[in-house]
Design a protein around this motif. Sequence first.
Motif, short mmCIF file in Angstrom:
data_model
loop_
_atom_site.label_atom_id
_atom_site.label_comp_id
_atom_site.label_asym_id
_atom_site.label_seq_id
_atom_site.Cartn_x
_atom_site.Cartn_y
_atom_site.Cartn_z
N GLU A 22 2.01 9.78 -6.64
CA GLU A 22 0.94 10.36 -7.23
C GLU A 22 -0.23 9.18 -7.24
O GLU A 22 -1.37 9.22 -6.96
CB GLU A 22 0.68 11.09 -8.51
CG GLU A 22 -0.37 11.63 -8.86
CD GLU A 22 -0.45 12.54 -10.27
OE1 GLU A 22 -1.42 13.04 -10.70
OE2 GLU A 22 0.71 13.08 -10.71
N GLU A 23 0.12 8.09 -8.32
CA GLU A 23 -0.70 6.77 -8.32
C GLU A 23 -1.26 6.37 -7.15
O GLU A 23 -2.28 5.76 -6.82
CB GLU A 23 0.05 5.81 -9.19
CG GLU A 23 -0.78 4.66 -9.84
CD GLU A 23 -0.28 3.76 -10.52
OE1 GLU A 23 -0.51 2.61 -10.34
OE2 GLU A 23 0.89 4.13 -11.17
N HIS A 24 -0.29 6.28 -6.18
CA HIS A 24 -0.70 5.50 -4.89
C HIS A 24 -1.58 6.38 -4.09
O HIS A 24 -2.55 5.90 -3.40
CB HIS A 24 0.77 5.07 -4.03
CG HIS A 24 0.39 4.50 -2.71
ND1 HIS A 24 0.02 3.42 -2.38
CD2 HIS A 24 0.34 5.36 -1.49
CE1 HIS A 24 -0.37 3.31 -1.11
NE2 HIS A 24 -0.04 4.30 -0.70
N LEU A 25 -1.46 7.55 -4.02
CA LEU A 25 -2.28 8.64 -3.49
C LEU A 25 -3.73 8.53 -4.00
O LEU A 25 -4.67 8.60 -3.06
CB LEU A 25 -1.66 9.86 -3.39
CG LEU A 25 -0.22 10.12 -2.33
CD1 LEU A 25 0.11 11.58 -2.62
CD2 LEU A 25 -0.64 9.86 -0.97
N GLN A 26 -3.78 8.42 -5.34
CA GLN A 26 -5.08 8.34 -5.87
C GLN A 26 -5.76 6.95 -5.67
O GLN A 26 -6.90 7.17 -5.35
CB GLN A 26 -4.67 8.52 -7.38
CG GLN A 26 -6.22 8.59 -8.21
CD GLN A 26 -7.09 9.53 -7.96
OE1 GLN A 26 -6.73 10.84 -7.87
NE2 GLN A 26 -8.36 9.41 -7.35
N GLN A 27 -5.13 5.89 -5.49
CA GLN A 27 -5.59 4.67 -5.04
C GLN A 27 -6.23 4.95 -3.74
O GLN A 27 -7.26 4.45 -3.40
CB GLN A 27 -4.64 3.61 -5.11
CG GLN A 27 -4.15 3.44 -6.55
CD GLN A 27 -3.32 2.36 -6.64
OE1 GLN A 27 -2.40 1.92 -5.83
NE2 GLN A 27 -3.04 1.82 -7.91
N ARG A 28 -5.25 5.41 -2.85
CA ARG A 28 -5.46 5.63 -1.16
C ARG A 28 -6.85 6.37 -1.24
O ARG A 28 -7.99 6.22 -0.45
CB ARG A 28 -4.43 6.19 -0.29
CG ARG A 28 -3.52 5.33 -0.16
CD ARG A 28 -2.34 5.81 0.46
NE ARG A 28 -2.93 5.81 1.99
CZ ARG A 28 -2.45 6.71 2.71
NH1 ARG A 28 -1.65 7.81 2.34
NH2 ARG A 28 -3.02 6.86 4.03
N LEU A 29 -7.01 7.70 -2.06
CA LEU A 29 -8.10 8.62 -2.18
C LEU A 29 -9.43 7.89 -2.47
O LEU A 29 -10.45 8.11 -1.98
CB LEU A 29 -7.71 9.66 -3.00
CG LEU A 29 -8.90 10.88 -3.03
CD1 LEU A 29 -9.29 11.37 -1.70
CD2 LEU A 29 -8.46 11.96 -4.08
N THR A 30 -9.09 6.88 -3.73
CA THR A 30 -10.19 6.22 -4.21
C THR A 30 -10.94 5.18 -3.11
O THR A 30 -11.90 4.93 -2.52
CB THR A 30 -9.98 5.61 -5.37
OG1 THR A 30 -9.64 6.57 -6.47
CG2 THR A 30 -11.15 4.48 -5.91
N ASP A 33 -12.79 7.25 -0.33
CA ASP A 33 -14.05 7.63 -0.79
C ASP A 33 -15.08 6.71 -0.81
O ASP A 33 -16.13 6.72 -0.22
CB ASP A 33 -13.90 8.38 -2.33
CG ASP A 33 -13.14 9.45 -2.40
OD1 ASP A 33 -12.99 10.28 -1.39
OD2 ASP A 33 -13.00 10.04 -3.44
N SER A 124 3.15 8.96 2.66
CA SER A 124 2.49 8.09 1.88
C SER A 124 1.12 7.51 2.85
O SER A 124 0.01 7.39 2.40
CB SER A 124 3.05 6.77 1.19
OG SER A 124 2.31 6.02 0.55
#
Length: 137
Positions: A22-30, A33, A124
């Motif tokens: 989840e943390e890695h996916l959030q970093q990728r999403l940021t 963006d 991922s």
Amino acid sequence: MSSNPTAADIMTERLCASMKREEHLQQRLTAADDWADLIQGLLRRLVRNIDQECYCAEDLEQQDDQFSSIIKSIRAELKAADGSKPSTCTWSEGGFSWHTGCGKEWQFTDGGLPAENGMHFCHSCGKKLVVESAQSA
């Protein structure tokens, strides 16, 4: 004393792996963006430049320089996005989980190979999934 993990151990390991994903996916999403914002800004500049060129043809040399600068920036961003990254993600089996080439971990409830569980792309990084053979490990 048994060396088999308890149900709590397995659940804790899965929870930790899930939180890391989840943390890695959030970093990728940021990052995605941020990149989208940058590209959107470059495209807005390009459109403004084209609009100005249509209405203010007397300052073509300056506009050509601005246009060239914008196009150079767009090309640089697109090249960086394409990058020289590998097109596959190699997974290797490690105990109760699979270790991904992009640094993550994945577990299958019923065990088995990724393809046997319908996995053909890395969860991922999204690249085509390749399983490392036992001979190359």
